[in-house]
Design a protein around this motif. Structure first.
Motif: not given
Length: 512
Positions: A64-65, A181-185, A259-260, A265-268
């Motif tokens: 999960p996020a 605030d935190w998402v799997p990467v 899991q890391a 990610e912020q919009p480019a």
């Protein structure tokens, strides 16, 4: 989207991130710890089949996020560790012995020995995280299947603690959770958290061995209460037949999968026409203790490079080209490789140029799994926590560094975006070393063109103007002449004289 909401009712979370060490508090809460809390509620409240189906469904979901505020950590007197308390041991040797019932004094002594105030005390640590917001959300994309909704709500209501039994929580099902605030990467991340997976519930059930433990305890209690020899004999035979190896063991759960986790990610920004070949997500290491000045940049980066290569050199395996900067034949690589940076305390009214940390800039496009396989064992310990890294140049420099996991460290110098965000104008902090000598009357113009070429070489737009000067435009930076000269590897002679530079471009370019 749905989420499991947690509210820490005491305003703090008590859970050890380092297992039996109990020196570091866990934050944010690991998803697997929340799953184990749900499983414990199911084990202890009747084991309804529909709730079991919910747990089997949850364990198969992707990681999960997480929405979790930054936290501070409670420490004992003098800091440096958690609060230590002295607690009675579970039992005493005297209490476990069968007293002589004909000796009233001995019987009284044995009984008193079981009371907490008469037991010996042992030191025990209680690591606590105090979040700025007590509410935490674990969120998944998609929704909850209708057959699972009511059982999931029921399970959440049964959870009373997460981590230590004193870490009281309220838990609920949330259909509109806030942004994570935190998402799997993939690959490296600021946090390395435990997550559940298929088969986790069955594994917990096997290790807990609850049914066998309860059955053994029931037989032992009946045997102690039996008065007839025939009944005692029958119960002993049942114990021997059912439990030939003696008392069944209930084991502690082992960590699940890892899991890391990183920032979303912020919009480019589509206005940025060019990007550096380096990934803007720097691996930032905070220095511990006294921070050296910017003059020690070369010593620091040399020590960091040596520690990285030493830690990542597997027996019989070659160090990857992106890390060593050398091809298999020992020559300098023509491919992008890791860059080492010394984020200092500069550009502030009281800036003094101290180096606050070190950073690794990885090449953009590097396989995240390959980078994680090489660097994770060096950056983290067996509990997934940042390891304390020793940096020593063999003579002058010795310090320790640790992976920075806070989203917003107190020192802005350690913010990755402070050094990588797009900008139309930028200035270097440390002196720039040119890749060739520039002589003649037009040497300054030639040197400016060398800097422009270097920007293009790493994928940035070519600057329109370059100013070279012995003084940096950033406050708190020593003059270029105060930095030690860079020696050539070939003969030990001085390299091209370094100097600060600043550039401006009609287009956006990343800062140095």
């Amino acid at each position: 989207m749905f989420a499991l909401g947690l509210r820490y009712l005491n305003g703090w979370a008590m859970a050890a991130a380092d297992g039996a060490g109990k020196q570091r508090a866990e934050w944010p809460p690991h998803p697997d710890r929340v799953f184990m809390a749900l499983a414990a509620a199911w084990f202890e409240t009747g084991r309804a089949e529909e709730e079991r189906a919910v747990l089997l469904w949850l364990e198969r979901l992707p990681p999960p996020a997480i929405r979790a505020a930054e936290a501070t950590f409670r420490s004992g007197t003098g800091g440096g560790g958690p609060v230590v308390g002295y607690v009675p041991v579970n039992d005493t040797e005297l209490g476990r012995k069968t007293p002589d019932t004909h000796d009233p004094g001995r019987l009284k002594e044995a009984g008193l020995g079981l009371l907490p105030e008469y037991r010996s005390r042992q030191p025990r640590a209680f690591p606590v995280a105090i979040p700025a917001d007590p509410d935490v959300y674990l969120s998944w994309d998609g929704g909850v299947p209708e057959p699972h909704r009511a059982p999931l709500v029921s399970l959440c209501r049964k959870v009373i603690s997460v981590g230590h039994s004193a870490s009281l929580v309220q838990m609920w099902l949330e259909d509109s959770p806030p942004a994570a605030d935190w998402v799997p990467v993939e690959g490296l991340g600021a946090h390395r958290l435990r997550v559940s997976g298929t088969g986790r519930l069955d594994d917990l059930e096997r290790r807990c061995n609850r049914d066998q433990v309860i059955a053994w305890g029931g037989l032992v209690a009946r045997l102690a209460e039996a008065s007839k020899s025939k009944e005692k004999k029958m119960l002993k035979e049942q114990l021997s037949d059912r439990f030939p190896n003696g008392r069944p063991v209930s084991l502690r759960p082992v960590p699940g999968m890892w899991q890391a986790y990183g920032r979303p990610e912020q919009p480019a920004d589509e206005r940025v026409p060019g990007q550096s070949l380096f990934d803007p997500h720097l691996l930032v290491l905070a220095l511990d203790g006294q921070r050296p000045s910017l003059h020690a940049t070369l010593k620091l980066t040399e020590a960091l490079r040596g520690a990285t290569l030493a830690a990542c050199r597997a027996p019989g395996a070659a160090i990857p080209e992106w890390l060593s900067g050398h091809a298999a034949d020992g020559r300098a690589t023509a491919l992008p490789h890791v860059a080492l940076l010394p984020p200092p305390f500069v550009d502030h009214d009281h800036a003094d140029g101290r180096v606050m940390g070190l950073a690794l800039a990885l090449p953009r496009g590097l396989d995240p799994a390959e980078a994680a396989a090489i660097l994770e064992p060096w950056l983290r310990d067996g509990h997934g926590l940042p390891a304390s890294l020793s940096l020593f140049d063999g003579r002058w420099l010795e310090c320790r560094a640790e992976l920075e996991t806070r989203a917003r460290p107190p020192q802005k110098s350690l913010w990755a975006e402070a050094w990588t965000r797009p900008s139309r104008r930028w200035a270097s902090v440390t002196p720039v070393v040119l890749d060739r000598h520039c002589g003649g009357k037009d040497r300054w113009e030639k040197a400016a063109e060398v800097v422009k070429d270097a920007c293009e070489r790493i994928g940035l737009p070519r600057p329109l103007d370059v100013l070279l000067h012995p003084d940096s435009l950033i406050r708190g930076v020593p003059r270029a002449g105060e930095f030690p000269p860079l020696a050539r590897k070939s003969d030990g002679g001085p390299c091209t004289t370094p100097m600060p530079c600043s550039c401006s471009s009609g287009r956006c370019a990343a800062r140095c």
